[in-house]
Design an enzyme around this catalytic site. Structure first.
Site, PDB file in Angstrom:
ATOM      1  N   CYS A   3       4.780   9.803   1.779  1.00  0.00           N
ATOM      2  CA  CYS A   3       3.150  10.060   1.417  1.00  0.00           C
ATOM      3  C   CYS A   3       2.930  11.297  -0.324  1.00  0.00           C
ATOM      4  O   CYS A   3       3.819  12.146  -0.225  1.00  0.00           O
ATOM      5  CB  CYS A   3       2.896  10.802   3.081  1.00  0.00           C
ATOM      6  SG  CYS A   3       1.146  11.803   2.333  1.00  0.00           S
ATOM      7  N   ARG A  57       1.180  -1.450   0.169  1.00  0.00           N
ATOM      8  CA  ARG A  57       0.085   0.119  -0.036  1.00  0.00           C
ATOM      9  C   ARG A  57       1.214   1.343   0.199  1.00  0.00           C
ATOM     10  O   ARG A  57       1.152   1.807  -1.380  1.00  0.00           O
ATOM     11  CB  ARG A  57      -1.006  -0.184   0.737  1.00  0.00           C
ATOM     12  CG  ARG A  57      -2.788   1.188   1.332  1.00  0.00           C
ATOM     13  CD  ARG A  57      -1.806   2.382   1.715  1.00  0.00           C
ATOM     14  NE  ARG A  57      -0.957   2.971   2.676  1.00  0.00           N
ATOM     15  CZ  ARG A  57      -0.426   3.669   3.360  1.00  0.00           C
ATOM     16  NH1 ARG A  57      -0.749   4.613   2.683  1.00  0.00           N
ATOM     17  NH2 ARG A  57      -0.298   3.666   4.800  1.00  0.00           N
ATOM     18  N   ASP A  58       1.454   1.826   1.081  1.00  0.00           N
ATOM     19  CA  ASP A  58       2.204   2.754   1.303  1.00  0.00           C
ATOM     20  C   ASP A  58       3.429   2.562   0.250  1.00  0.00           C
ATOM     21  O   ASP A  58       3.530   3.830  -0.125  1.00  0.00           O
ATOM     22  CB  ASP A  58       2.787   2.889   2.509  1.00  0.00           C
ATOM     23  CG  ASP A  58       3.312   4.517   2.748  1.00  0.00           C
ATOM     24  OD1 ASP A  58       3.152   5.494   2.597  1.00  0.00           O
ATOM     25  OD2 ASP A  58       3.382   4.695   4.113  1.00  0.00           O
ATOM     26  N   HIS A 105       9.075   6.759   9.411  1.00  0.00           N
ATOM     27  CA  HIS A 105       9.676   6.609   8.125  1.00  0.00           C
ATOM     28  C   HIS A 105      11.527   7.551   8.471  1.00  0.00           C
ATOM     29  O   HIS A 105      12.142   7.465   9.392  1.00  0.00           O
ATOM     30  CB  HIS A 105       9.360   7.779   7.955  1.00  0.00           C
ATOM     31  CG  HIS A 105       8.231   7.636   6.189  1.00  0.00           C
ATOM     32  ND1 HIS A 105       7.962   8.540   5.237  1.00  0.00           N
ATOM     33  CD2 HIS A 105       6.986   6.910   6.634  1.00  0.00           C
ATOM     34  CE1 HIS A 105       6.609   7.655   5.198  1.00  0.00           C
ATOM     35  NE2 HIS A 105       5.984   6.416   6.231  1.00  0.00           N
ATOM     36  N   HIS A 131       3.731   4.307  13.307  1.00  0.00           N
ATOM     37  CA  HIS A 131       4.003   4.658  11.381  1.00  0.00           C
ATOM     38  C   HIS A 131       5.000   5.135  11.692  1.00  0.00           C
ATOM     39  O   HIS A 131       4.692   5.803  10.829  1.00  0.00           O
ATOM     40  CB  HIS A 131       3.292   4.062  10.533  1.00  0.00           C
ATOM     41  CG  HIS A 131       2.960   4.024   9.472  1.00  0.00           C
ATOM     42  ND1 HIS A 131       3.028   3.518   8.089  1.00  0.00           N
ATOM     43  CD2 HIS A 131       3.939   5.350   8.051  1.00  0.00           C
ATOM     44  CE1 HIS A 131       2.929   3.512   7.064  1.00  0.00           C
ATOM     45  NE2 HIS A 131       3.583   4.953   7.099  1.00  0.00           N
ATOM     46  N   ASN A 147      10.056   4.896   4.175  1.00  0.00           N
ATOM     47  CA  ASN A 147       9.326   4.143   4.925  1.00  0.00           C
ATOM     48  C   ASN A 147      10.907   2.969   6.297  1.00  0.00           C
ATOM     49  O   ASN A 147      12.067   2.706   5.419  1.00  0.00           O
ATOM     50  CB  ASN A 147       8.222   2.642   4.469  1.00  0.00           C
ATOM     51  CG  ASN A 147       6.710   3.322   4.563  1.00  0.00           C
ATOM     52  OD1 ASN A 147       6.272   4.088   5.616  1.00  0.00           O
ATOM     53  ND2 ASN A 147       7.267   3.799   3.531  1.00  0.00           N
TER      54      ASN A 147
END
Length: 310
Positions: free
Chosen positions: A243, A13-14, A212, A210, A252
């Site tokens: 993002c 996803r990310d 980075h 979450h 990430n």
């Protein structure tokens, strides 16, 4: 500190939402299957956003259906709003996560809603989730995005983060997570904010970070969170991700590096690191030329490394 950490892989996803190319569906399935087979317990397989905005996520419903056939895998998705949550529930997602930007400017850019409107959306989703039969009811988490700083507004007031966390729980979220969307966090800040939010909403209502690695502090921040009782960490294979609405917010935490650090410390993940390193090949072949990151994949495992030997 916990003796076991739950790793949630967010690369499908990310990671994939942050690159221009669309990974073929069969390659995504191969990636998800391979990670599950080496012991990754949870994978965020995609997001239910309009395909015209993120064509990379257009096949999320198909991926949820596929991932649900894999024994023992928790299938997570991201939803930006009530409509996305309805699609996620219909698809059979076991966990839905909604981003709630602590920076109102970022919220307006990301989901086109101010804070009051997002709280209303959280309440609507929570009611919809609660109406689902227990056996099909997904876990509903709200990710407090830009909690450590914003590329648009700069510093984000910690009092505001705590207040909005309380409002998200009051609106019906099962738990909140803290997201360093922009890679601004430092370990002291992570420890302080985790402690404050846990005190405000309850220790069992904040379990996830979450993070980075934009400025190289990803693993240090993860360790700081663990020292404050965090038990779930998001990461992305090969460090893919960022993002689209936070310029410069790349990177990430690399799943391979995170698993190595934890296993080397004697903290169980349930993941076979040697086999995990081989999964990168799937991404490299499906997205030739796409940069992949990580020190552990480059250096290899130390001589005699055994991990926690589960």
């Amino acid at each position: 500190m916990t003796s076991r950490v739950h790793i949630s892989e967010v690369g499908p996803r990310d990671g994939l939402q942050s690159i221009d190319r669309v990974m073929p569906l069969e390659a995504k399935k191969a990636w998800i299957k391979a990670e599950a087979e080496v012991g990754v317990p949870e994978i965020e397989v995609g997001s239910f956003v309009p395909p015209k905005l993120l064509p990379q996520m257009a096949d999320t419903a198909e991926l949820v259906a596929f991932a649900r056939t894999i024994p023992g895998l928790a299938v997570a998705v991201l939803v930006p709003n009530f409509k996305g949550a309805e699609r996620a529930i219909a698809a059979g997602a076991e966990k839905i996560s909604m981003p709630f930007s602590m920076s109102e400017t970022h919220s307006l850019k990301n989901v086109r809603k101010d804070h009051a409107a997002v709280i209303e959306e959280i309440a609507a989703i929570a009611a919809r989730v609660a109406a689902e039969p227990a056996e099909t009811r997904p876990h509903f988490e709200v990710g407090l995005a830009t909690a450590f700083g914003c590329t648009i507004e700069g510093p984000v007031d910690e009092d505001q983060v705590v207040r909005l966390a309380e409002q998200a729980i009051a609106a019906g979220a099962a738990e909140v997570g803290l997201s360093d969307t922009t890679g601004y966090a430092n370990p002291a800040q992570v420890k302080r904010l985790v402690r404050r939010v846990k005190a405000a909403v309850g220790a069992d209502r904040l379990n996830t970070l979450h993070l980075h690695n934009t400025r190289g502090l990803g693993l240090a921040n993860a360790l700081a969170g663990l020292e404050e009782g965090i038990t779930t960490l998001d990461s992305s294979l090969g460090g893919l991700g960022g993002c689209p609405f936070a310029p410069g917010a790349s990177g990430n935490i690399v799943t391979e590096d995170l698993v190595f650090m934890l296993e080397a410390m004697g903290i169980k993940t349930g993941i076979d690191l040697e086999r995990l390193l081989e999964v990168r090949t799937i991404i490299a072949e499906a997205l030739p030329g796409e940069p992949l990151y990580g020190f552990t994949p480059d250096a290899g495992l130390p001589l005699g490394f055994k991990g926690t030997q589960e």
